[in-house]
Design a protein around this motif. Structure first.
Motif, PDB file in Angstrom:
ATOM      1  N   MET A 196       0.849  -1.137  -0.082  1.00 22.59           N
ATOM      2  CA  MET A 196      -0.091   0.035  -0.125  1.00 22.59           C
ATOM      3  C   MET A 196       0.862   1.312   0.255  1.00 22.59           C
ATOM      4  O   MET A 196       0.681   2.284  -0.608  1.00 22.59           O
ATOM      5  N   THR A 197       1.800   1.192   0.863  1.00 17.00           N
ATOM      6  CA  THR A 197       2.669   2.346   0.904  1.00 17.00           C
ATOM      7  C   THR A 197       3.564   2.586  -0.378  1.00 17.00           C
ATOM      8  O   THR A 197       3.561   3.879  -1.109  1.00 17.00           O
ATOM      9  N   ASP A 198       3.973   1.659  -1.232  1.00 12.65           N
ATOM     10  CA  ASP A 198       4.375   1.867  -2.507  1.00 12.65           C
ATOM     11  C   ASP A 198       3.520   2.415  -3.380  1.00 12.65           C
ATOM     12  O   ASP A 198       3.907   3.008  -4.372  1.00 12.65           O
ATOM     13  N   GLU A 199       2.356   1.972  -3.331  1.00 12.78           N
ATOM     14  CA  GLU A 199       1.167   2.411  -4.214  1.00 12.78           C
ATOM     15  C   GLU A 199       0.988   3.958  -3.895  1.00 12.78           C
ATOM     16  O   GLU A 199       0.989   4.703  -5.056  1.00 12.78           O
ATOM     17  N   VAL A 200       0.979   4.430  -2.583  1.00 18.16           N
ATOM     18  CA  VAL A 200       0.912   5.808  -2.503  1.00 18.16           C
ATOM     19  C   VAL A 200       2.008   6.577  -2.913  1.00 18.16           C
ATOM     20  O   VAL A 200       1.894   7.575  -3.596  1.00 18.16           O
ATOM     21  N   MET A 201       3.291   5.909  -2.838  1.00 21.52           N
ATOM     22  CA  MET A 201       4.483   6.783  -3.231  1.00 21.52           C
ATOM     23  C   MET A 201       4.574   6.742  -4.845  1.00 21.52           C
ATOM     24  O   MET A 201       4.946   7.940  -5.563  1.00 21.52           O
ATOM     25  N   CYS A 202       3.897   5.964  -5.388  1.00 19.39           N
ATOM     26  CA  CYS A 202       3.963   5.823  -6.786  1.00 19.39           C
ATOM     27  C   CYS A 202       2.935   7.115  -7.405  1.00 19.39           C
ATOM     28  O   CYS A 202       3.316   7.655  -8.282  1.00 19.39           O
TER      29      CYS A 202
END
Length: 232
Positions: A196-202
Motif C-alpha cells: 500500500m505504501t509503495d502504491e501511495v509513493m507511486c
C-alpha cells in the motif's frame, strides 16, 4: 477548528496566496466532510504552510514530539504554536511511545478530521522522492479512511533548507491532489502495508515528476530550524 489555526487561515493563508499565487490542481479530490489522510512528498518547511493555505478545512499535522518539549522561550513558543494549531506529537524513537500518535490520530480521523503525514519521514535532501514508511497505510487501515496523495512542487526554492521564512519571487509553487486511495478491508500485515505504501509513493511520484529513490531518505546532518514541524 483550533483558534490559532483559524487565525492563521484568516491572516497567514491569504497573505501566502497573494504573495506566492500557488497553482492548485485536483482540489476536487479533497472531501468537504469526513476523515482522510493527506500523504505528500516533503521538500521544505513551507510544505505545511502552503498545504494549509489552499485546503479550506483544518489539517492536523504529525509533528516531532521534540517540538512539544523544548526548554526556554523558543521551546515554550514552539509548544504553544503546535498545540494551538492542533498538531499531533510523534515520538521518532519508535516503540510504544511512537504509537501515541496513532492513538491520537485514529479518533480524530474517525470523527471526520484530516491528518497530514509525510511518508518519507524527513525532508528530501536533494529534491528526489524517497521510499515511504508504512505509517500512513497503517493509519488508513486502522481508521478506515482514504489516503489522498499530495504533490508539492517548488517549495524548496522559496524556502530552502536553513531558511526561516518563505521568500517571494524565488519560483512558482504548485500543489497537486491525487484521487483518494481506498484501502478499506486490506490487511495490516507487513507485506500488505508495504504494498500500500509503495502504491501511495507511486501516485505521489506521478503528481510531482520527481526521480524516485528506492531507499529511505538519509537523516539530516544539521540541527532543525526552530519551530519546524517534523515529518513521520
Amino acid at each position: 477548528m483550533p483558534l490559532l489555526y483559524t487565525i492563521g487561515k484568516l491572516t497567514v493563508a491569504p497573505t501566502l496566496r497573494l504573495a506566492f499565487r500557488p497553482t492548485v490542481e485536483g482540489l476536487e479530490h479533497v472531501p468537504e466532510t469526513g476523515g482522510a489522510i493527506f500523504a505528500g512528498n516533503h521538500l521544505s518547511v513551507a510544505d505545511e504552510l502552503f498545504l494549509g493555505a489552499v485546503v479550506p478545512r483544518h489539517l492536523a499535522f504529525w509533528a516531532k514530539s521534540d517540538y512539544f518539549k523544548g526548554n526556554g522561550l523558543k521551546g515554550r513558543f514552539s509548544k504553544f504554536v503546535l498545540t494551538g494549531l492542533g498538531a499531533i506529537p510523534v515520538e521518532r524513537a519508535g516503540g510504544r511511545a511512537a504509537l501515541s500518535a496513532f492513538d491520537a490520530a485514529i479518533p480524530a480521523l474517525k470523527d471526520g478530521e484530516l491528518v497530514v503525514v509525510y511518508p518519507e519521514g524527513t525532508r528530501s535532501p536533494d529534491g528526489r522522492l524517497y521510499r515511504g514508511r508504512t505509517g500512513a497505510a497503517r493509519l488508513a487501515v486502522a481508521a478506515g479512511v482514504p489516503i489522498i496523495p499530495v504533490g508539492m512542487i517548488g517549495t524548496e526554492k522559496v524556502q530552502p533548507i536553513g531558511a526561516r521564512v518563505p521568500r517571494p519571487f524565488r519560483g512558482e509553487i504548485t500543489v497537486r491532489f491525487g484521487k483518494p486511495l481506498d484501502f478499506t478491508g486490506r490487511s495490516d500485515d507487513r507485506t500488505s502495508l508495504r504494498a500500500m505504501t509503495d502504491e501511495v509513493m507511486c501516485e505521489i511520484q506521478k503528481l510531482t515528476g520527481q526521480e524516485y529513490v528506492p531507499r529511505y531518505a538519509p537523516p539530516r546532518a544539521h540541527p532543525p530550524v526552530a519551530g519546524e514541524p517534523g515529518a513521520v
